[in-house]
Design a protein around this motif. Structure first.
Motif, short mmCIF file in Angstrom:
data_model
loop_
_atom_site.label_atom_id
_atom_site.label_comp_id
_atom_site.label_asym_id
_atom_site.label_seq_id
_atom_site.Cartn_x
_atom_site.Cartn_y
_atom_site.Cartn_z
N PRO A 81 0.81 -1.21 0.00
CA PRO A 81 0.00 0.00 0.00
C PRO A 81 0.85 1.27 0.00
O PRO A 81 1.94 1.31 0.58
CB PRO A 81 -0.80 -0.08 1.30
N GLU A 82 0.35 2.29 -0.66
CA GLU A 82 0.88 3.65 -0.63
C GLU A 82 2.30 3.79 -1.18
O GLU A 82 3.03 4.71 -0.81
CB GLU A 82 0.77 4.24 0.78
N VAL A 83 2.69 2.92 -2.09
CA VAL A 83 3.98 3.06 -2.76
C VAL A 83 3.87 4.20 -3.77
O VAL A 83 2.85 4.35 -4.44
CB VAL A 83 4.37 1.74 -3.47
N LEU A 84 4.93 5.01 -3.87
CA LEU A 84 5.00 6.08 -4.87
C LEU A 84 6.16 5.80 -5.81
O LEU A 84 7.29 5.60 -5.36
CB LEU A 84 5.22 7.45 -4.22
N ILE A 85 5.86 5.75 -7.11
CA ILE A 85 6.90 5.64 -8.14
C ILE A 85 6.72 6.83 -9.06
O ILE A 85 5.63 7.05 -9.60
CB ILE A 85 6.77 4.34 -8.95
N THR A 86 7.77 7.62 -9.23
CA THR A 86 7.69 8.77 -10.11
C THR A 86 8.90 8.83 -11.03
O THR A 86 10.01 8.57 -10.60
CB THR A 86 7.54 10.09 -9.33
N ALA A 87 8.64 9.15 -12.29
CA ALA A 87 9.70 9.28 -13.28
C ALA A 87 10.02 10.75 -13.56
O ALA A 87 10.73 11.07 -14.50
CB ALA A 87 9.30 8.58 -14.57
N ALA A 88 9.51 11.66 -12.72
CA ALA A 88 9.76 13.09 -12.91
C ALA A 88 9.80 13.80 -11.56
O ALA A 88 9.13 13.40 -10.61
CB ALA A 88 8.68 13.71 -13.79
N ASN A 89 10.61 14.85 -11.50
CA ASN A 89 10.73 15.65 -10.30
C ASN A 89 11.06 17.08 -10.73
O ASN A 89 11.60 17.30 -11.81
CB ASN A 89 11.83 15.09 -9.39
N TYR A 90 10.79 18.04 -9.89
CA TYR A 90 11.11 19.42 -10.22
C TYR A 90 12.60 19.68 -10.12
O TYR A 90 13.28 19.18 -9.22
CB TYR A 90 10.38 20.40 -9.28
N ASP A 91 13.11 20.48 -11.04
CA ASP A 91 14.46 21.03 -10.91
C ASP A 91 14.36 22.11 -9.83
O ASP A 91 13.29 22.65 -9.59
CB ASP A 91 14.91 21.63 -12.25
N TYR A 92 15.44 22.42 -9.17
CA TYR A 92 15.37 23.44 -8.12
C TYR A 92 16.52 24.43 -8.18
O TYR A 92 16.61 25.32 -7.34
CB TYR A 92 15.33 22.78 -6.74
#
Length: 159
Positions: free
Chosen positions: A68-79
């Motif tokens: 449950p509640e796993v997060l997979i992301t292929a994008a993130n903000y530059d900072y």
């Protein structure tokens, strides 16, 4: 109901789904045309699979198990390009997860992560880089803390 339709139903229609799968009805997908799921995948409650808005993909092998509640992301903000952060371009990189991988509850897998076949990602771990096949990884950031013994494959030899 509207959130369910645009984050689950409509997104699943854009994806080529495996024949055998168990996907929780409250799992959330974004840019699912760039998400590839293996056969016999099991995706737990309130998981979020977010492919990048431009080109970042999520590729998962057969027999994946996601708590449950796993997060997979292929994008993130530059900072590093000024302010505010929300106006920065997205950094995208593929996430590749091998076959027979178990990802525990509330783990986070970030852009560019590579997880080898048979690995286990502990609950709450944050994966930033590469996890080798058969490894057990835990922590923030995730580090290898052990090895999986599958049918004696990793068992020590007797002297």
């Amino acid at each position: 109901m509207n959130y369910y339709n645009y984050s689950h139903v409509a997104e699943l229609r854009k994806m080529r789904l495996p024949q055998e799968r168990r996907i929780s009805p409250d799992a959330v997908f974004a840019n699912s045309e760039r998400i590839q799921l293996g056969e016999r995948i099991e995706i737990g409650s309130r998981c979020h699979f977010w492919a990048g808005p431009g080109h970042g993909r999520i590729v998962i092998g057969d027999d994946g198990l996601f708590g449950p509640e796993v997060l997979i992301t292929a994008a993130n903000y530059d900072y590093d390009r000024g302010s505010p952060v929300t106006r920065q371009p997205m950094k995208e990189d593929d996430v590749v997860i091998g076959a027979d991988v178990w990802v525990g509850m509330r783990a986070i897998i970030l852009p560019g992560a590579r997880i080898g076949d048979g690995a286990i990602i502990a609950a709450g771990a944050v994966v930033l880089g590469e996890i080798p096949p058969g490894a057990i990884a835990a922590g923030v950031p995730a580090k290898v803390v052990g090895a999986r013994n599958v049918h004696g494959a990793n068992a020590p030899t007797k002297a």
